[in-house]
Design a protein around this motif. Sequence first.
Motif, mmCIF file in Angstrom:
data_model
loop_
_atom_site.group_PDB
_atom_site.id
_atom_site.type_symbol
_atom_site.label_atom_id
_atom_site.label_comp_id
_atom_site.label_asym_id
_atom_site.label_seq_id
_atom_site.Cartn_x
_atom_site.Cartn_y
_atom_site.Cartn_z
ATOM 1 N N ALA A 138 0.826 -1.218 0.000
ATOM 2 C CA ALA A 138 0.000 0.000 0.000
ATOM 3 C C ALA A 138 0.858 1.265 0.000
ATOM 4 N N ILE A 192 7.015 -18.229 9.036
ATOM 5 C CA ILE A 192 5.679 -17.612 9.096
ATOM 6 C C ILE A 192 5.549 -16.508 8.044
ATOM 7 N N SER A 201 -0.328 8.542 -7.067
ATOM 8 C CA SER A 201 1.138 8.594 -7.097
ATOM 9 C C SER A 201 1.666 8.832 -5.680
HETATM 10 P P1 AP5 Z 1 5.997 -0.208 0.191
HETATM 11 O O1 AP5 Z 1 5.928 1.204 0.659
HETATM 12 O O2 AP5 Z 1 7.281 -0.946 0.393
HETATM 13 O O3 AP5 Z 1 4.751 -1.035 0.752
HETATM 14 P P2 AP5 Z 1 4.334 -1.410 2.254
HETATM 15 O O4 AP5 Z 1 2.974 -0.852 2.505
HETATM 16 O O5 AP5 Z 1 5.410 -1.038 3.200
HETATM 17 O O6 AP5 Z 1 4.141 -2.985 2.049
HETATM 18 P P3 AP5 Z 1 4.824 -4.255 2.752
HETATM 19 O O7 AP5 Z 1 4.803 -5.345 1.737
HETATM 20 O O8 AP5 Z 1 6.106 -3.918 3.392
HETATM 21 O O9 AP5 Z 1 3.729 -4.549 3.831
HETATM 22 P P4 AP5 Z 1 3.482 -5.868 4.578
HETATM 23 O O10 AP5 Z 1 2.517 -5.421 5.589
HETATM 24 O O11 AP5 Z 1 3.086 -6.996 3.718
HETATM 25 O O12 AP5 Z 1 4.937 -6.289 5.101
HETATM 26 P P5 AP5 Z 1 5.688 -6.035 6.467
HETATM 27 O O13 AP5 Z 1 7.108 -5.838 6.164
HETATM 28 O O14 AP5 Z 1 4.995 -5.047 7.315
HETATM 29 O O15 AP5 Z 1 5.621 -0.196 -1.371
HETATM 30 C C1 AP5 Z 1 5.565 -1.386 -2.124
HETATM 31 C C2 AP5 Z 1 6.123 -1.152 -3.541
HETATM 32 O O16 AP5 Z 1 5.274 -0.255 -4.240
HETATM 33 C C3 AP5 Z 1 7.508 -0.519 -3.553
HETATM 34 O O17 AP5 Z 1 8.232 -1.078 -4.617
HETATM 35 C C4 AP5 Z 1 7.233 0.967 -3.784
HETATM 36 O O18 AP5 Z 1 8.303 1.592 -4.482
HETATM 37 C C5 AP5 Z 1 5.959 0.937 -4.618
HETATM 38 N N1 AP5 Z 1 5.043 2.035 -4.307
HETATM 39 C C6 AP5 Z 1 4.762 2.574 -3.086
HETATM 40 N N2 AP5 Z 1 3.847 3.561 -3.184
HETATM 41 C C7 AP5 Z 1 3.523 3.636 -4.520
HETATM 42 C C8 AP5 Z 1 2.622 4.464 -5.258
HETATM 43 N N3 AP5 Z 1 1.859 5.409 -4.646
HETATM 44 N N4 AP5 Z 1 2.532 4.272 -6.612
HETATM 45 C C9 AP5 Z 1 3.301 3.308 -7.222
HETATM 46 N N5 AP5 Z 1 4.174 2.508 -6.561
HETATM 47 C C10 AP5 Z 1 4.284 2.664 -5.226
HETATM 48 O O19 AP5 Z 1 5.503 -7.462 7.188
HETATM 49 C C11 AP5 Z 1 6.087 -8.622 6.643
HETATM 50 C C12 AP5 Z 1 5.668 -9.842 7.457
HETATM 51 O O20 AP5 Z 1 6.164 -9.730 8.806
HETATM 52 C C13 AP5 Z 1 4.162 -10.046 7.623
HETATM 53 O O21 AP5 Z 1 3.602 -10.740 6.522
HETATM 54 C C14 AP5 Z 1 4.112 -10.846 8.933
HETATM 55 O O22 AP5 Z 1 4.419 -12.189 8.694
HETATM 56 C C15 AP5 Z 1 5.239 -10.239 9.749
HETATM 57 N N6 AP5 Z 1 4.755 -9.119 10.588
HETATM 58 C C16 AP5 Z 1 5.071 -7.798 10.432
HETATM 59 N N7 AP5 Z 1 4.433 -7.050 11.358
HETATM 60 C C17 AP5 Z 1 3.694 -7.910 12.109
HETATM 61 C C18 AP5 Z 1 2.795 -7.735 13.199
HETATM 62 N N8 AP5 Z 1 2.520 -6.505 13.698
HETATM 63 N N9 AP5 Z 1 2.219 -8.843 13.713
HETATM 64 C C19 AP5 Z 1 2.471 -10.077 13.238
HETATM 65 N N10 AP5 Z 1 3.301 -10.318 12.201
HETATM 66 C C20 AP5 Z 1 3.911 -9.236 11.641
#
Ligand code: AP5
Length: 216
Positions: A11, A52, A201
């Motif tokens: 997102a 996980i 964007s």
């Molecule tokens: P980016 O900004 O990197 O996206 P993001 O929202 O940070 O997405 P994530 O995939 O990091 O979220 P997630 O929740 O799945 O993973 P997380 O690391 O938290 O943008 C994505 C891409 O799009 C980039 O290439 C960027 O350049 C592009 N982009 C951004 N904005 C754009 C726009 N406006 N237009 C076009 N392109 C754009 O978690 C990973 C794992 O960790 C989870 O699955 C879980 O297993 C574990 N975990 C993490 N937190 C917890 C928790 N609180 N509890 C339990 N398990 C957890």
Amino acid sequence: LRMILIGPPGAGKGTQAPNIVNKYNICHLATGDMLRSEVGKQTPLGVEAKKIMDAGGLVSDEIVVGMIKSQLESNEKCKLGFILDGFPRTVTQAEKLDGMLQSKKQSIDHAVELRIADQLLISRITGRLIHPASGRSYHKEFNPPKKPMTDDQTGEPLIQRSDDNVEALRKRLNTYHQQTTPVVEYYRKQDKHRPIDASQSPKLVWENLSAIFANK
Ligand code: AP5
Ligand code: ZN
């Protein structure tokens, strides 16, 4: 400023958080980045968490709440304010966070929800590249690094996340809809829910995001 960024995988949580950090000089706590750091160091927690994460599930509430608690207590920058990215992801995590803050007579100002349709997330996720040490993210098409596969700031190599494939994404989205949508409702009831259209964007998303802090 104490705020939460909620949104499905891709997102733009990790993309927008640095804008807020630059503006307010507060800490950015991303539970996903913290867990990936444990995975990289191959700690016992990291080894368990990797299974996980690659399966698109959630690490236990106890572990992630513990990580956030220790940062909020020890990280000096967090005393000025914080952005939580990817936490809380369950109602239990949200309740524990409220408990932690209440004991310090603090509360959350804004729970921002980055809203976007699932189908737009596939290309964002499959084209993402990250710099593991900082958590900075790029995109092959939408936000390419200056030199291919190289971090702009450190010159270090970029990698693809092991959970950034179509199959794991589908599971992560399911997990999001089942476990994290109730968290949005939790903050709506507290009058802290601030929805934003995240399909625009990065620049437009940032304009809408900064308007929230200006207005309220
Ligand atoms: P980016 O900004 O990197 O996206 P993001 O929202 O940070 O997405 P994530 O995939 O990091 O979220 P997630 O929740 O799945 O993973 P997380 O690391 O938290 O943008 C994505 C891409 O799009 C980039 O290439 C960027 O350049 C592009 N982009 C951004 N904005 C754009 C726009 N406006 N237009 C076009 N392109 C754009 O978690 C990973 C794992 O960790 C989870 O699955 C879980 O297993 C574990 N975990 C993490 N937190 C917890 C928790 N609180 N509890 C339990 N398990 C957890
Ligand atoms: Zn992220």
